[in-house]
Motif scaffolding. Structure first.
Motif, PDB file in Angstrom:
ATOM      1  N   SER A 166       0.831  -1.209   0.000  1.00  0.00           N
ATOM      2  CA  SER A 166       0.000   0.000   0.000  1.00  0.00           C
ATOM      3  C   SER A 166       0.866   1.259   0.000  1.00  0.00           C
ATOM      4  N   PRO A 167       0.462   2.319  -0.757  1.00  0.00           N
ATOM      5  CA  PRO A 167       1.242   3.563  -0.716  1.00  0.00           C
ATOM      6  C   PRO A 167       1.144   4.234   0.649  1.00  0.00           C
ATOM      7  N   ALA A 168       0.118   3.867   1.452  1.00  0.00           N
ATOM      8  CA  ALA A 168      -0.053   4.506   2.756  1.00  0.00           C
ATOM      9  C   ALA A 168       0.714   3.764   3.847  1.00  0.00           C
ATOM     10  N   ASN A 169       0.888   2.437   3.665  1.00  0.00           N
ATOM     11  CA  ASN A 169       1.538   1.650   4.701  1.00  0.00           C
ATOM     12  C   ASN A 169       2.208   0.433   4.055  1.00  0.00           C
ATOM     13  N   PRO A 170       3.552   0.411   4.025  1.00  0.00           N
ATOM     14  CA  PRO A 170       4.229  -0.672   3.304  1.00  0.00           C
ATOM     15  C   PRO A 170       3.984  -2.065   3.894  1.00  0.00           C
TER      16      PRO A 170
END
Ligand code: ADP
Length: 436
Positions: A166-170
């Motif tokens: 995810s771009p918000a949380n790897p």
């Protein structure tokens, strides 16, 4: 039910006639008619003003009571307005329910307009993709910048989903799937598959660890067997020992293939790509195939495009190509023909291995690349295969953005081809001219 009212024309006639009769009474019928027309016009203006006042009100009140044609018009307008209001309520209720249901979904849903800008998304998209209310109207690719996502988004074919963090949380792993609708609009669905990825990772780790642990005892067993076989042994013991040695070798290849497969599975893409001299690679594999064929006398021919090399991971590609060529040797009776080719066209590079061997019934083809899938257990064990060869080929190709195609008919031979995209090729002519 609709009321029957006099039409505007009859109302006009009534005003004019009344004016005419009144005029007759005072001996001025012409003035009477003119007065009737003026009164009719004043009446129309007044009704028109009442209608406008009512239309401009926003309190949804009843229309003003009016006799005649104006009353009919006002009733009709009121009926239409009520109908439109109730449709608006219905649509609002549908939208509210749609928003509630999409908010309850665990998947992120994003609508992207034909200009590739964000139009709408559900609340899960805020968490999974890190979108904020202010992002409405911004280009999606400004917010999700991973080059693999950008490549996937720009593709016109979205048959296969894409897996990325995810771009918000790897730590969150997402599976992206895009579908087109309307006139160039797209809907993006992102599903959280972190649990699945972790399970898969555990499975891969287990296979890798178990294979690794098996390697040492196998080496010891094989070492002892070799030492014993060097001695003068009674005949039955000699036969048993050499069979044990054969099986130990098979187990070693199985362990090696399992280790290679779990290494290939650990990442989806190659990281250390280099140009590969495909001519010498193919020549070397063909030589190894001749050694494997030994006195079975296969006729092995080559046809190699001299102007294009391939970019990739050499050891992996060597393993994939030799699996295909060695399979052709193993599954083609002695003196059979095997043709190896490397061709380049506008669609990319194509490595093919064609044989005129035993072939495969088409019903087996879709499952051939599954681990341990065998068309016929007896022929495969006899050939010394591990059942992992084509699974390795599939994984190596996937990591190179390439695809495997299989054409075969039972008894008629087979063609296995690897198709590489144009961006994995390197033109040697260009290199020469650049160097010059
Ligand atoms: P194996 O180690 O058993 O050869 P592979 O994954 O390499 O496993 O191949 C899977 C099966 O596909 C084989 O068992 C064999 O039946 C079939 N196969 C592969 N290549 C060929 C070929 N060139 N001709 C006929 N059958 C083939």
């Amino acid at each position: 039910m609709r009321r029957s009212r006099p039409s505007m024309f009859y109302e006009f006639l009534a005003y004019v006639s009344a004016g005419f009769l009144l005029g007759l009474l005072v001996s001025y019928p012409g003035w009477g008619v003119a007065l009737g027309v003026c009164l009719w016009a004043l009446y129309q203006m007044r009704q028109y003003n009442r209608l406008m006042n009512w239309l401009q009100r926003e309190d949804q009140s009843e229309p003003p009571e009016s006799p005649g044609a104006w009353g009919e018009l006002l009733d009709e307008l009121a009926r239409h307005q009520k109908h439109a209001q109730s449709r608006e309520q219905d649509l609002k209720a549908i939208i509210a329910r749609f928003q509630q249901s999409t908010a309850a979904l665990d998947d992120a849903i994003v609508i992207i307009d034909r200009h590739n800008c964000l139009e709408w998304w559900n609340s899960t998209a805020n968490t999974l993709l890190g979108l904020r209310p202010g992002d409405r109207g911004k280009p999606l690719l400004n917010l999700v910048r991973d080059p693999r996502f950008v490549r996937y988004y720009r593709k016109s074919n979205y048959q296969e989903p894409l897996q990325l963090s995810s771009p918000a949380n790897p730590d969150i792993h997402l599976q992206y799937q895009i579908s087109r609708f309307g006139e160039g609009d797209r809907v993006l669905v992102a599903r959280d598959i972190t649990r699945l990825v972790k399970l898969e990772q555990t499975r891969q780790d287990f296979v890798a660890n178990a294979s690794h642990e098996l390697r040492t005892p196998l080496t010891v067993i094989r070492g002892y067997l070799e030492t014993f076989l060097d001695q003068e042994l009674p005949r039955p013991l000699q036969r048993g020992m050499s069979q044990m040695q054969q099986q130990a070798k098979r187990m070693e290849s199985l362990v090696a293939d399992l280790l290679l497969l779990s290494r290939l599975e650990s990442t989806q893409h190659i990281s250390d790509e280099q140009p590969i001299r495909i001519q010498s690679l193919i020549a070397q594999i063909a030589q190894d195939a001749r050694d494997l064929s030994a006195d079975r006398g296969h006729i092995i021919s080559l046809e190699v495009d001299p102007e294009h090399d391939l970019i990739g991971q050499e050891l992996e590609l060597q393993s994939a190509f030799s699996n295909l060529v060695f399979n052709a040797v193993r599954y083609t009776p002695g003196a059979g023909e095997i043709h190896i080719s490397w061709k380049v066209d506008a669609r990319g590079g194509h490595f093919s291995v064609r044989d005129n061997g035993i072939g495969i019934d088409p019903m087996h083809i879709p499952r051939l690349t599954e681990r341990f899938y065998r068309v016929d257990e007896s022929r495969s064990s006899a050939s010394g295969g591990t059942g992992l060869g084509l699974a390795i080929v599939k994984h190596v190709l996937m990591r190179h953005g390439a695809q495997l195609s299989i054409e075969s008919r039972s008894g008629k031979g087979s063609t296995f081809s690897c198709h590489f995209p144009p961006d994995m090729l390197r033109s040697l002519n260009y290199q020469d001219s650049a160097a010059g």
